[in-house]
Every structure is written in C-alpha cells, then in structure tokens.
Scaffold this active site. Structure first.
Site, mmCIF file in Angstrom:
data_model
loop_
_atom_site.group_PDB
_atom_site.id
_atom_site.type_symbol
_atom_site.label_atom_id
_atom_site.label_comp_id
_atom_site.label_asym_id
_atom_site.label_seq_id
_atom_site.Cartn_x
_atom_site.Cartn_y
_atom_site.Cartn_z
ATOM 1 N N LYS A 115 4.400 7.860 0.516
ATOM 2 C CA LYS A 115 3.057 7.479 0.091
ATOM 3 C C LYS A 115 2.240 7.105 1.322
ATOM 4 O O LYS A 115 2.708 6.345 2.174
ATOM 5 C CB LYS A 115 3.104 6.298 -0.877
ATOM 6 C CG LYS A 115 1.739 5.692 -1.181
ATOM 7 C CD LYS A 115 1.839 4.603 -2.237
ATOM 8 C CE LYS A 115 0.521 3.881 -2.427
ATOM 9 N NZ LYS A 115 0.541 2.936 -3.559
ATOM 10 N N LYS A 134 -1.238 5.274 2.527
ATOM 11 C CA LYS A 134 -2.402 4.450 2.206
ATOM 12 C C LYS A 134 -3.614 5.025 2.923
ATOM 13 O O LYS A 134 -3.689 5.015 4.152
ATOM 14 C CB LYS A 134 -2.166 2.999 2.639
ATOM 15 C CG LYS A 134 -3.362 2.083 2.440
ATOM 16 C CD LYS A 134 -3.659 1.888 0.964
ATOM 17 C CE LYS A 134 -2.688 0.901 0.337
ATOM 18 N NZ LYS A 134 -3.016 0.643 -1.093
ATOM 19 N N ASP A 175 -3.261 7.312 -1.493
ATOM 20 C CA ASP A 175 -3.940 6.209 -2.187
ATOM 21 C C ASP A 175 -5.091 5.694 -1.340
ATOM 22 O O ASP A 175 -4.892 4.872 -0.444
ATOM 23 C CB ASP A 175 -2.948 5.077 -2.466
ATOM 24 C CG ASP A 175 -3.618 3.821 -2.998
ATOM 25 O OD1 ASP A 175 -4.747 3.929 -3.514
ATOM 26 O OD2 ASP A 175 -3.013 2.738 -2.921
ATOM 27 N N ASN A 211 -7.545 3.772 -2.367
ATOM 28 C CA ASN A 211 -8.088 2.517 -2.910
ATOM 29 C C ASN A 211 -9.566 2.635 -3.285
ATOM 30 O O ASN A 211 -10.396 1.806 -2.897
ATOM 31 C CB ASN A 211 -7.883 1.356 -1.945
ATOM 32 C CG ASN A 211 -6.481 0.779 -1.997
ATOM 33 O OD1 ASN A 211 -5.816 0.678 -0.972
ATOM 34 N ND2 ASN A 211 -6.001 0.422 -3.182
ATOM 35 N N GLU A 239 -3.683 8.613 -6.158
ATOM 36 C CA GLU A 239 -3.799 7.243 -6.679
ATOM 37 C C GLU A 239 -5.174 6.653 -6.387
ATOM 38 O O GLU A 239 -5.617 6.642 -5.234
ATOM 39 C CB GLU A 239 -2.716 6.365 -6.040
ATOM 40 C CG GLU A 239 -2.725 4.924 -6.524
ATOM 41 C CD GLU A 239 -1.659 4.086 -5.853
ATOM 42 O OE1 GLU A 239 -1.810 2.849 -5.826
ATOM 43 O OE2 GLU A 239 -0.673 4.659 -5.347
ATOM 44 N N ASN A 258 -3.405 1.335 -9.785
ATOM 45 C CA ASN A 258 -3.111 -0.081 -9.919
ATOM 46 C C ASN A 258 -4.407 -0.873 -9.753
ATOM 47 O O ASN A 258 -4.376 -2.074 -9.532
ATOM 48 C CB ASN A 258 -2.080 -0.557 -8.895
ATOM 49 C CG ASN A 258 -2.665 -0.652 -7.498
ATOM 50 O OD1 ASN A 258 -2.769 0.349 -6.799
ATOM 51 N ND2 ASN A 258 -3.067 -1.851 -7.081
ATOM 52 N N ASP A 312 2.971 -3.800 -12.027
ATOM 53 C CA ASP A 312 3.233 -4.837 -11.025
ATOM 54 C C ASP A 312 3.460 -6.137 -11.787
ATOM 55 O O ASP A 312 2.522 -6.719 -12.328
ATOM 56 C CB ASP A 312 2.049 -4.977 -10.071
ATOM 57 C CG ASP A 312 2.335 -5.933 -8.911
ATOM 58 O OD1 ASP A 312 3.126 -6.878 -9.114
ATOM 59 O OD2 ASP A 312 1.772 -5.744 -7.827
ATOM 60 N N HIS A 314 3.738 -0.747 -8.300
ATOM 61 C CA HIS A 314 2.883 -1.155 -7.188
ATOM 62 C C HIS A 314 3.584 -2.212 -6.340
ATOM 63 O O HIS A 314 4.442 -2.956 -6.814
ATOM 64 C CB HIS A 314 1.577 -1.718 -7.759
ATOM 65 C CG HIS A 314 0.697 -2.383 -6.763
ATOM 66 N ND1 HIS A 314 0.535 -3.756 -6.697
ATOM 67 C CD2 HIS A 314 -0.072 -1.874 -5.786
ATOM 68 C CE1 HIS A 314 -0.305 -4.049 -5.734
ATOM 69 N NE2 HIS A 314 -0.697 -2.928 -5.159
ATOM 70 N N ASN A 331 2.819 -5.141 -2.982
ATOM 71 C CA ASN A 331 2.018 -5.787 -1.966
ATOM 72 C C ASN A 331 2.993 -6.418 -0.988
ATOM 73 O O ASN A 331 4.204 -6.369 -1.200
ATOM 74 C CB ASN A 331 1.095 -6.828 -2.596
ATOM 75 C CG ASN A 331 -0.212 -6.968 -1.853
ATOM 76 O OD1 ASN A 331 -0.247 -6.918 -0.632
ATOM 77 N ND2 ASN A 331 -1.302 -7.136 -2.589
#
Length: 419
Positions: free
Chosen positions: A187, A189, A217, A219, A242, A265, A289, A316, A318
């Site tokens: 994955k 980011k 992803d 965001n 994502e 998410n 999550d 998910h 963090n």
C-alpha cells in the site's frame, strides 16, 4: 469479576517524517495504554490514541467503569456514553474522517472493551479470537505500508529507512519492508505529490514486484474528475483505490466510473454512514478500525453487515504499538469476511514497543495469532515507564501534521480535493 481499578498511561515513541495529504508526522507519536484490574486481581490491556482531549475523555470514563462486571458489555458501553455526553473529539490530522458524538463514544469505549476481553480470555483460558467466535485463519496477513518521506526530521540524523520522494525511493522502501517482513501486498500513502507522479510510483512498484496486490491511498486529496482519471490509468494494476476524493457522494461518483473497487476509512467511519454509502454504491471495501468503531465486538458486527451488502473488508492502521497489533490480529483472525491484507504501521516503529518481545512476530508478511490467553501479550513495565517519560519530555500533546509541516513550509495547505 468487577472492575476495581483503571490506569491510563500516555506514552510517546519516535516516529519517522512520514508525509501525507495533511502534512508530515512529528518526531514523536502519542498513544495511551489502558490497564483494567478486576477485584480478583486479573489485569487486561488496551491501547488507544494519546491526544490530550482523548486522554481527558478516557480519565472521565474510567471513573464511571469502576464496579461494573467485565462481562457486562452493554453496561460498560452505557457508562462510557454517559461520561462522553454530547462531547465530540476530532483528530487534528483529519485522516480518519469527520468527528461525531457517536464516533467519540466508540473511540473512548474501545480500549476498555479490549482490556475487558483480555481479562475474560485470561480468566477462561481462551484467546480473544476464541471469544470472538474462533479464528478462521492462524496467521493474519498484513500489507507493506509505504510512505513518501524525508530522509530525517529537519536537524536530526537520517533514519535507517532513507528518503522516499520519487519512484526509486518508494521501490527501495518496499524492498526493505518485504525483505524484513515478507509482505505479500503493498500500500502506498499518496496525496503528497501531483497525481501523475504517484501513478508513476505505483507503476514502478508493479514492475518491481509483479503479481503483488497494490493499493493507493491519497486521503481524499483529489477531485472526483482526477480520481476517475487516475483510476482508469491504473486499471488492472490496483487491488483497490482508497479514499481518492472526499465524501460519500464524491466516492459514489468515482465508483461508477473506475474499474477497481473503492475503499475507505474516511467517508464511512461510524454506523450511521453505512446506509447512505450502501445506497449510493460508494464503496467496495471498508477498512475497519476497532479504535474508532467501538472495539472488537462492535467491529465484528460491522463486518457482518458488510458481508450482507457485499462490501469487502480490510483493516485501517495508524501509528500504534503491540497491544493494538495484538487486538487487530485477534479481530482479523476471527473475521470470516476479511478479504484483504490489513494495514499496519508496526515496521515504522522499528522495535519500539510496550509489550514483552516474542508474542508478536511477522512470518511471511503475516502475524500468527498469539498463543497465550486473552490478547496473549504482556506489558513491559520498563518500556512503559521509559515511553511515559518520553511523553512527559517531548512536549507534544496532540498530533498535528499540518502545524508541524508549516514550521518548515509556512504556506503549506492540507490537500483535500486539491488536485
């Protein structure tokens, strides 16, 4: 068994300068370690966020939980809801969707519920996964979680992970993580560089690791139009895309036009979001999550709902420590419909942890379900004391990726539907 005592300990641990649409990670990540002790002397562990507003809510809730049975799930939840009242706690980095009263209650409740399940498992000689219905897999696959990053925090020595600001840096990072942990999926980011440059990085990963599932992803950094363009450019390359764009409506618009499933998410983060998302066809994969979906039992209920409506599951992550990794692993192992490898930040913690080493390990990119009762992990008291002192000394009391970025780039603007 009734709750006799609860201790909440904030901790801080070193975090690399990982870039995202909201800015960059600060040098210290914050977490809270929750210890619940029963009148029979059995202790359970939970882990959650460490921002000051959340920490205050944890302390308020803990006072109302004293004397309640550890088996009384609904009574525990009601007590937490009473303590939260109408308060809403939102994250400062904006990467886990909008805050709400429901999400706040669920986030405060989660570590206490995990700790109580840990106690119940220890008392019965069962693993938490057994309490959730029994594991359907013995080891939970996780994904290599890649980030664009600086070589070091400004003014500090370079970290061992190196700089990653172009496709070559991202591929090198993936190679390191795969060599060390054996990950079988990747994955990235995104939301950091212009979309075409992130397309190049994904294509470089495809060429370097043919056959491995890939995810991107950003965001919600892109408009729906850009999301559609990127989705079409990466047709046949991505396992899923994502949170390319903000909101259920925006995601639904993109989902109708791209060939791969959309995951989230951010736009579906509480139970109230599920009906409109299902009606709009906004998502194909939900990243659960337990930290903000209300713990392990409530997350398993959400997983069942997703199965009913044909929504696939991942998980998910963090910045977290070993108590959370153990809880995630038990939940994922006992979730029959979890169809994609889970996210984890564990490699970025680079050995820093509050649990005794040995119970958690990566084997072929997967974490075997811990064998001991409950969560199967033990608190390392020396490490806890050291990380608590780091919390006291570091001066950070809430995560704020944007403010930290602006100390180096004063005109930085968080990227939301930016490109």
């Amino acid at each position: 068994m009734r709750i006799r005592e609860i201790t909440v300990t904030p901790v801080a641990f070193r975090d690399p300068p990982l870039l995202n649409a909201s800015g960059v990670h600060e040098p210290w990540a914050l977490r809270s370690v929750v210890e619940v002790v029963t009148d029979e002397g059995v202790t359970g562990l939970g882990e959650t966020y460490g921002d000051l507003a959340h920490l205050e809510r944890l302390h308020s809730a803990a006072q109302l939980l004293i004397g309640i049975e550890v088996h009384a799930h609904h009574a525990l939840y009601a007590a937490v809801a009473t303590s939260v009242g109408g308060n809403v706690v939102t994250d400062q980095h904006g990467l886990t969707g909008a805050g709400s009263q429901q999400k706040t209650v669920d986030a405060v409740f989660s570590p206490f519920e995990v700790a109580c399940l840990d106690i119940r498992g220890k008392a019965a000689g069962l693993r938490v996964a057994d309490l959730l219905g029994g594991p359907v897999i013995d080891a939970v696959p996780y994904s290599a979680y890649l980030f664009y990053k600086w070589a070091a925090h400004p003014g500090a020595a370079p970290d061992r992970f190196g700089e990653a600001l172009d496709p070559d840096g991202i591929v090198a990072q993936a190679r390191l993580f795969i060599e060390e942990h054996g990950f079988g999926s990747i994955k990235l980011k995104g939301g950091v560089l212009p979309p075409d440059r992130e397309i190049e990085a994904v294509l470089a990963l495809r060429d370097a690791f043919p056959g491995l599932p890939l995810r991107l992803d950003p965001n919600a950094a892109w408009t729906p139009e850009t999301s559609v363009r990127v989705g079409k450019a990466l047709a046949g390359v991505l396992e899923y895309l994502e949170d390319p764009t903000p909101g259920i409506d925006g995601m639904a618009e993109v989902a109708r036009q791209v060939p791969m499933p959309l995951a989230t998410n951010m736009c579906v983060v509480t139970h109230d979001h599920l009906p409109p998302a299902v009606a709009a066809g906004a998502i194909g994969v939900l990243l659960t999550d337990h930290h903000y979906w209300g713990g392990l039992l409530r997350s398993s209920h959400v997983a069942s709902l997703c199965g009913t409506f044909g929504i696939e599951l991942s998980m998910h992550s963090n910045s977290h420590l070993g108590i959370s990794l153990a809880a995630m692993t038990h939940l994922a192992a006992a979730t029959p419909d979890l169809t994609h490898a889970c996210d984890t930040h564990t490699p970025w913690q680079d050995g820093q942890d509050v649990v005794v080493p040995g119970a958690l390990r990566f084997t072929g990119g997967a974490v075997p379900v811990p064998e001991g009762p409950g969560l199967g992990v033990e608190l390392d008291r020396d490490a806890l004391a050291r990380m608590h002192q780091q919390y006291l000394d570091c001066g950070i009391r809430r995560r704020d990726d944007t403010a930290y970025m602006r100390t180096f780039t004063s005109d930085f603007v968080p990227k939301r539907a930016h490109w």
